[in-house]
Design an enzyme around this catalytic site. Structure first.
Site, PDB file in Angstrom:
ATOM      1  CB  ILE A 210      39.347  45.366  47.920  1.00  0.00           C
ATOM      2  CG1 ILE A 210      38.395  45.458  49.022  1.00  0.00           C
ATOM      3  CG2 ILE A 210      40.743  45.984  48.523  1.00  0.00           C
ATOM      4  CD1 ILE A 210      38.208  46.341  49.921  1.00  0.00           C
ATOM      5  CB  CYS A 211      41.438  45.350  43.121  1.00  0.00           C
ATOM      6  SG  CYS A 211      39.887  45.006  41.966  1.00  0.00           S
ATOM      7  CB  THR A 212      37.881  49.347  41.696  1.00  0.00           C
ATOM      8  OG1 THR A 212      37.751  48.195  40.687  1.00  0.00           O
ATOM      9  CG2 THR A 212      37.611  50.656  41.026  1.00  0.00           C
TER      10      THR A 212
END
Length: 434
Positions: A210-212
């Protein structure tokens, strides 16, 4: 055609000349039970009832092969309708058929082109049918693109099998393709390994952190995932994303394209957008033809005993030249379907129930989504419900257990029963703390 049959059609002389060359006399590797002549031909063409699950890329090829091989009582199940993207490889369909049920159209087309063959369609899910429905068939062939559906039919046929009643043992022939790679296998309940035994061979679904996708997208897939996972729920709130709805796919495509332009990323296309959100694997018509031919060849051998059936796994790879290989996939002693025993699981003493559930969903050999856990053995806490995903009142009641250590809930050697919508059977785990 509207599903009508051709009772008035009489087989013309030499219609099955080439097939009769196999059935009129035994060969060097023919089964000892093989009885050449009219009896086996009569069984194949008049008595043998066969089910094809799936009427897509593989299913279309399988249905045509079965009809042309002499099987005259064929049934087909498929829950999908025809999309325009199917027409390049699912050759039983035409542009005018777009939007109609695959099973019904495929049945009509085969009966129209192969006189005397009766194809009975069912537009719906395999789970709609009970054991009595599957008991009527002599052989079942799967041309599915769903792991969950394969696991369900595999478990169902094993639950039906009774060693004292040979009629209850239904051979399952499973075919699958992925680009230029394909496989076919023969599964005989209580004789060979089952589909569940080989679950850890499957490729793990591709996921993106998700962070990417939220902060530093680098691939067109990141932009598409961002649009579907983060932007769709933010904009549309509780409206569910329908991956079969062209308007929804179009919205995702436009949002992902704008995101890609912002980060100077190229490659976002309509087909890629559809492929990412639906997890579509490219289908190659030639691979479908090879695997379908292998599946139908095995069905013919089992129905007629004219040759030994596959023992039990065939694979073909066409990426660099053409390579094929057969081997026996052995039964897994701790298989939850055909092993017949509970599975021993090592658990860290420090794990909470929530961490334990995460470990189950991460395991390739289980492939579980959103599991609910209970125990029939006495627990330290004295409760049988550990954590239930549904109904809401049970989820609320069992939620506090997620933060507790599993060792405080279940004793050493205790058994946990795992259920899930993605699991077609109850999985029993015996806990061992390490």
């Amino acid at each position: 055609m509207n599903g009508q049959t051709h009772p008035e059609t009489v087989d013309w002389p030499n219609r099955y000349y080439h097939i009769d060359q196999i059935l009129d006399r035994p060969g060097p590797r023919t089964d000892s039970e093989f009885m050449a002549g009219d009896a086996v031909k009569d069984f194949l063409r008049n008595d043998c009832k066969i089910l094809c699950i799936g009427a897509g890329g593989l299913g279309c090829e399988i249905l045509a092969n079965l009809a042309l091989s002499g099987f005259k009582d064929v049934h087909v199940i498929d829950m999908d309708t025809i999309d325009i993207s199917n027409l390049n490889r699912q050759f039983l369909f035409r542009p005018a058929d777009v939007g109609r049920p695959k099973a019904i159209v495929a049945a009509e087309y085969v009966m129209k082109r192969v006189p005397g063959v009766k194809v009975t369609p069912y537009f719906g899910k395999i789970q709609d049918k009970d054991e009595s429905y599957y008991m009527q068939f002599n052989i079942i062939i799967c041309g599915l693109d769903s792991v969950e559906a394969r696991r369900w039919i595999n478990a169902t046929l094993y639950q039906m099998a009774d060693a004292e009643n040979p009629e209850s043992i239904k051979p399952l022939i499973d075919g699958g393709t992925e680009g230029f790679k394909g496989q076919a296998r023969v599964i005989i309940p209580d004789v060979t390994s089952c589909y569940e035994c080989s679950l850890d061979m499957l490729n793990k679904p591709v996921t993106f952190p998700i962070c990417t996708i939220a902060n530093t997208p680098r691939l067109p897939e990141h932009c598409i995932e961002w649009a579907s996972v983060l932007e769709w729920p933010r904009i549309h709130k509780d409206k569910k994303l329908d991956t079969d709805n062209p308007d929804h796919i179009g919205w995702l495509y436009n949002i992902a394209s704008a995101r890609a332009k912002e980060f100077s990323i190229e490659g976002v296309t309509w087909s890629l957008t559809q492929g990412v959100v639906k997890n579509i694997i490219p289908a190659i018509a030639s691979t479908n033809a090879i695997v379908a031919a292998s599946c139908c060849n095995e069905a013919f051998k089992i129905a007629t005993t004219s040759a030994p059936y596959l023992d039990n796994y065939f694979m073909v790879i066409g990426t660099d030249g053409v390579y094929s290989y057969t081997f026996e996939y052995e039964r897994r002693p701790d298989c939850p379907v055909c092993g017949g025993e509970s599975r021993n699981v090592d658990v860290n003493r420090e794990w909470t129930l929530e961490r334990f559930i995460e470990s189950l969903t991460e395991r390739q050999d289980f492939q579980i989504k959103k599991p609910s856990l209970s125990t029939s053995t006495p627990t330290v806490a004295g409760k049988t419900r550990l954590y239930f995903q549904a109904p809401p009142q049970f989820e609320l009641e069992t939620r506090p257990n997620l933060e507790k250590k599993l060792v405080d809930l279940v004793s050493e050697g205790g058994e946990i029963s795992v259920t899930s919508t993605s699991l077609p059977f109850n999985l029993t785990l015996r806990i061992h703390y390490v």
